[in-house]
Motif scaffolding. Structure first.
Motif, PDB file in Angstrom:
ATOM      1  N   PHE A   1     -11.360   9.785   0.776  1.00  0.00           N
ATOM      2  CA  PHE A   1     -12.734   9.518   1.201  1.00  0.00           C
ATOM      3  C   PHE A   1     -13.176   8.109   0.781  1.00  0.00           C
ATOM      4  O   PHE A   1     -13.815   7.384   1.553  1.00  0.00           O
ATOM      5  CB  PHE A   1     -13.657  10.573   0.589  1.00  0.00           C
ATOM      6  CG  PHE A   1     -15.104  10.403   0.943  1.00  0.00           C
ATOM      7  CD1 PHE A   1     -15.602  10.902   2.134  1.00  0.00           C
ATOM      8  CD2 PHE A   1     -15.968   9.737   0.091  1.00  0.00           C
ATOM      9  CE1 PHE A   1     -16.940  10.745   2.464  1.00  0.00           C
ATOM     10  CE2 PHE A   1     -17.303   9.578   0.414  1.00  0.00           C
ATOM     11  CZ  PHE A   1     -17.796  10.081   1.605  1.00  0.00           C
ATOM     12  N   LEU A   2     -12.831   7.709  -0.435  1.00  0.00           N
ATOM     13  CA  LEU A   2     -13.273   6.412  -0.955  1.00  0.00           C
ATOM     14  C   LEU A   2     -12.582   5.229  -0.281  1.00  0.00           C
ATOM     15  O   LEU A   2     -13.028   4.082  -0.434  1.00  0.00           O
ATOM     16  CB  LEU A   2     -13.037   6.344  -2.466  1.00  0.00           C
ATOM     17  CG  LEU A   2     -13.910   7.260  -3.326  1.00  0.00           C
ATOM     18  CD1 LEU A   2     -13.523   7.135  -4.791  1.00  0.00           C
ATOM     19  CD2 LEU A   2     -15.393   6.935  -3.136  1.00  0.00           C
ATOM     20  N   THR A   3     -11.516   5.501   0.472  1.00  0.00           N
ATOM     21  CA  THR A   3     -10.788   4.420   1.142  1.00  0.00           C
ATOM     22  C   THR A   3     -11.687   3.647   2.110  1.00  0.00           C
ATOM     23  O   THR A   3     -11.484   2.436   2.325  1.00  0.00           O
ATOM     24  CB  THR A   3      -9.573   4.984   1.899  1.00  0.00           C
ATOM     25  OG1 THR A   3      -8.742   5.718   0.986  1.00  0.00           O
ATOM     26  CG2 THR A   3      -8.740   3.868   2.510  1.00  0.00           C
ATOM     27  N   ILE A   4     -12.693   4.302   2.648  1.00  0.00           N
ATOM     28  CA  ILE A   4     -13.564   3.623   3.618  1.00  0.00           C
ATOM     29  C   ILE A   4     -14.411   2.540   2.948  1.00  0.00           C
ATOM     30  O   ILE A   4     -14.976   1.683   3.632  1.00  0.00           O
ATOM     31  CB  ILE A   4     -14.488   4.628   4.346  1.00  0.00           C
ATOM     32  CG1 ILE A   4     -15.445   5.292   3.367  1.00  0.00           C
ATOM     33  CG2 ILE A   4     -13.662   5.664   5.078  1.00  0.00           C
ATOM     34  CD1 ILE A   4     -16.432   6.239   4.035  1.00  0.00           C
ATOM     35  N   PHE A   5     -14.499   2.549   1.620  1.00  0.00           N
ATOM     36  CA  PHE A   5     -15.318   1.555   0.914  1.00  0.00           C
ATOM     37  C   PHE A   5     -14.485   0.401   0.340  1.00  0.00           C
ATOM     38  O   PHE A   5     -15.024  -0.462  -0.343  1.00  0.00           O
ATOM     39  CB  PHE A   5     -16.097   2.215  -0.217  1.00  0.00           C
ATOM     40  CG  PHE A   5     -17.028   3.305   0.245  1.00  0.00           C
ATOM     41  CD1 PHE A   5     -18.197   2.998   0.918  1.00  0.00           C
ATOM     42  CD2 PHE A   5     -16.703   4.646   0.035  1.00  0.00           C
ATOM     43  CE1 PHE A   5     -19.055   4.009   1.352  1.00  0.00           C
ATOM     44  CE2 PHE A   5     -17.552   5.654   0.466  1.00  0.00           C
ATOM     45  CZ  PHE A   5     -18.733   5.342   1.132  1.00  0.00           C
TER      46      PHE A   5
ATOM     47  N   MET B   1       0.832  -1.205   0.000  1.00  0.00           N
ATOM     48  CA  MET B   1       0.000   0.000   0.000  1.00  0.00           C
ATOM     49  C   MET B   1       0.865   1.254   0.000  1.00  0.00           C
ATOM     50  O   MET B   1       0.577   2.217  -0.716  1.00  0.00           O
ATOM     51  CB  MET B   1      -0.941  -0.016   1.207  1.00  0.00           C
ATOM     52  CG  MET B   1      -2.056  -1.045   1.113  1.00  0.00           C
ATOM     53  SD  MET B   1      -3.310  -0.891   2.414  1.00  0.00           S
ATOM     54  CE  MET B   1      -2.364  -1.361   3.867  1.00  0.00           C
ATOM     55  N   SER B   2       1.931   1.250   0.788  1.00  0.00           N
ATOM     56  CA  SER B   2       2.833   2.404   0.829  1.00  0.00           C
ATOM     57  C   SER B   2       3.491   2.636  -0.528  1.00  0.00           C
ATOM     58  O   SER B   2       3.666   3.788  -0.965  1.00  0.00           O
ATOM     59  CB  SER B   2       3.906   2.192   1.901  1.00  0.00           C
ATOM     60  OG  SER B   2       3.330   2.053   3.177  1.00  0.00           O
ATOM     61  N   ALA B   3       3.848   1.553  -1.194  1.00  0.00           N
ATOM     62  CA  ALA B   3       4.461   1.677  -2.517  1.00  0.00           C
ATOM     63  C   ALA B   3       3.487   2.281  -3.519  1.00  0.00           C
ATOM     64  O   ALA B   3       3.903   2.946  -4.479  1.00  0.00           O
ATOM     65  CB  ALA B   3       4.928   0.312  -3.011  1.00  0.00           C
ATOM     66  N   GLY B   4       2.175   2.071  -3.307  1.00  0.00           N
ATOM     67  CA  GLY B   4       1.180   2.637  -4.207  1.00  0.00           C
ATOM     68  C   GLY B   4       1.296   4.145  -4.284  1.00  0.00           C
ATOM     69  O   GLY B   4       1.205   4.736  -5.371  1.00  0.00           O
ATOM     70  N   TRP B   5       1.511   4.786  -3.142  1.00  0.00           N
ATOM     71  CA  TRP B   5       1.664   6.247  -3.125  1.00  0.00           C
ATOM     72  C   TRP B   5       2.888   6.657  -3.945  1.00  0.00           C
ATOM     73  O   TRP B   5       2.827   7.586  -4.750  1.00  0.00           O
ATOM     74  CB  TRP B   5       1.790   6.734  -1.687  1.00  0.00           C
ATOM     75  CG  TRP B   5       1.738   8.225  -1.534  1.00  0.00           C
ATOM     76  CD1 TRP B   5       2.644   9.133  -1.971  1.00  0.00           C
ATOM     77  CD2 TRP B   5       0.707   8.988  -0.898  1.00  0.00           C
ATOM     78  NE1 TRP B   5       2.262  10.404  -1.654  1.00  0.00           N
ATOM     79  CE2 TRP B   5       1.072  10.339  -0.992  1.00  0.00           C
ATOM     80  CE3 TRP B   5      -0.479   8.644  -0.250  1.00  0.00           C
ATOM     81  CZ2 TRP B   5       0.283  11.369  -0.456  1.00  0.00           C
ATOM     82  CZ3 TRP B   5      -1.259   9.667   0.278  1.00  0.00           C
ATOM     83  CH2 TRP B   5      -0.881  11.007   0.168  1.00  0.00           C
TER      84      TRP B   5
ATOM     85  N   ALA C   1      -7.193  -0.435  -1.741  1.00  0.00           N
ATOM     86  CA  ALA C   1      -6.602   0.686  -1.009  1.00  0.00           C
ATOM     87  C   ALA C   1      -5.311   1.140  -1.683  1.00  0.00           C
ATOM     88  O   ALA C   1      -5.055   2.346  -1.795  1.00  0.00           O
ATOM     89  CB  ALA C   1      -6.329   0.275   0.437  1.00  0.00           C
ATOM     90  N   ALA C   2      -4.499   0.188  -2.164  1.00  0.00           N
ATOM     91  CA  ALA C   2      -3.252   0.543  -2.852  1.00  0.00           C
ATOM     92  C   ALA C   2      -3.541   1.325  -4.123  1.00  0.00           C
ATOM     93  O   ALA C   2      -2.818   2.285  -4.463  1.00  0.00           O
ATOM     94  CB  ALA C   2      -2.457  -0.725  -3.174  1.00  0.00           C
ATOM     95  N   ALA C   3      -4.614   0.935  -4.849  1.00  0.00           N
ATOM     96  CA  ALA C   3      -4.978   1.653  -6.074  1.00  0.00           C
ATOM     97  C   ALA C   3      -5.376   3.093  -5.764  1.00  0.00           C
ATOM     98  O   ALA C   3      -5.008   4.027  -6.493  1.00  0.00           O
ATOM     99  CB  ALA C   3      -6.123   0.920  -6.777  1.00  0.00           C
TER     100      ALA C   3
END
Length: 320
Positions: free
Chosen positions: A205-209, A165-169, A216-218
């Protein structure tokens, strides 16, 4: 192992160094490239930082496995020394406007310089508006990094999932830097920065879904892309508006205000997670950034910036 207080001291020292580094770095960039290349140079800079953000954790993990954290810290310190040495090869353009003026030859106190920076920010609507937006946007985005370990725990993916997930950023930031460099935007506007803030707020905001850590990574890829755009566009606009002789002191004021939300909001993010849960953190953070960016679009100085029927004077005010 060092005591916990030692890490607090180191964090304070890092913060103090950053407070001097970033304004100075902003001034130097104005004296290396010409105005029409601000956007490209900033995107190359941010892109290299994103590459380091991807490679660094991987290299750090390998070094830790081979020689422990002692070797990691030594090599890390060495990398800073080498980086500082490369500055000897940077050629700066002369700062004629500051050197030619009587004020540029006189010694000034820190207080006088700081107050001059505050006055410039106060009378420049574009700069003042973007600082306020950055303050609230940073407050919303700071919860992302704090919440990532809890997000990994929620999905049961452990350290590997956290790293992905961190690498996604970082990957999103690198993509953004490459795209902006290739497009070569010569006239960035504050509206571009606000759009990037808005996109980042939506992604948070969309992370909660999200149903798993890959979703989450995307979304973090989108956050990284937006973050790079924010840094490139805002830096380029600031370098265009702010006179070189004022860049350092104005940059200090901007950093103090816009980044001032980071320490308390990171602490607040932990409390929100413990008290209300992870979803509330991402919901409130995304909503805060969306609201700040949306309201800024209503400011006349932002709306009229760069239009053919508008004229921008040296103080950054826009008149029709």
């Amino acid at each position: 192992m060092p005591e916990l207080w030692f890490f607090y001291v180191m964090a304070v020292i890092f913060g103090l160094v950053d407070a001097f580094y970033w304004p100075a770095a902003g001034v130097i960039r104005q004296r290396i490239v010409t105005k029409e290349h601000y956007t490209q140079s900033n995107s190359v800079l941010i892109g290299s930082m994103q590459v380091a953000g991807i490679i660094g954790p991987l290299a750090g993990a390998m070094i830790f496995a081979m020689g422990g954290y002692h070797l990691g810290l030594v090599l890390n310190a060495l990398s800073f020394i080498i980086s500082a040495g490369t500055l000897a090869f940077v050629k700066l353009q002369p700062q004629e406007s500051a050197a030619a003026s009587p004020a540029g030859k006189q010694k000034r106190s820190f207080k006088a310089d700081f107050l001059e920076g505050i006055r410039y920010v106060g009378k420049t609507p574009i700069i003042l508006t973007m600082i306020i937006v950055s303050f609230f946007a940073n407050a919303g985005a700071n919860g992302v990094s704090v919440g990532l370990p809890f997000l990994a725990e929620k999905f049961g993916v452990g350290a590997a999932g956290l790293g992905q997930m961190s690498a996604g950023w970082g990957i999103g930031g690198l993509i953004g830097a490459v795209v902006i460099t290739l497009i070569a935007i010569k006239n960035p506007t504050p509206r571009m920065t606000l759009i990037a803030f808005f996109v980042q707020g939506v992604a948070i905001f969309l992370t909660i879904f999200t149903l798993n850590h890959w979703y989450a990574a995307a979304l973090l890829v989108v956050c990284g892309l937006a973050s790079t755009s924010i840094q490139v566009f805002s830096s380029s606009v600031n370098q265009t508006i702010i006179p070189p002789e004022l860049m350092g002191r104005v940059g200090s004021v901007m950093a103090l205000i816009s980044m001032g939300s980071t320490p308390p909001c990171q602490a607040l993010a932990g409390w929100v997670i413990d008290t209300f849960g992870l979803d509330v953190l991402y919901f409130s953070g995304g909503l805060l950034e969306l609201t700040a960016a949306g309201l800024a679009f209503l400011v006349p100085a932002i709306r009229l910036y760069g239009r053919k029927n508008a004229r921008q004077n040296t103080s950054g005010n826009v008149t029709v």
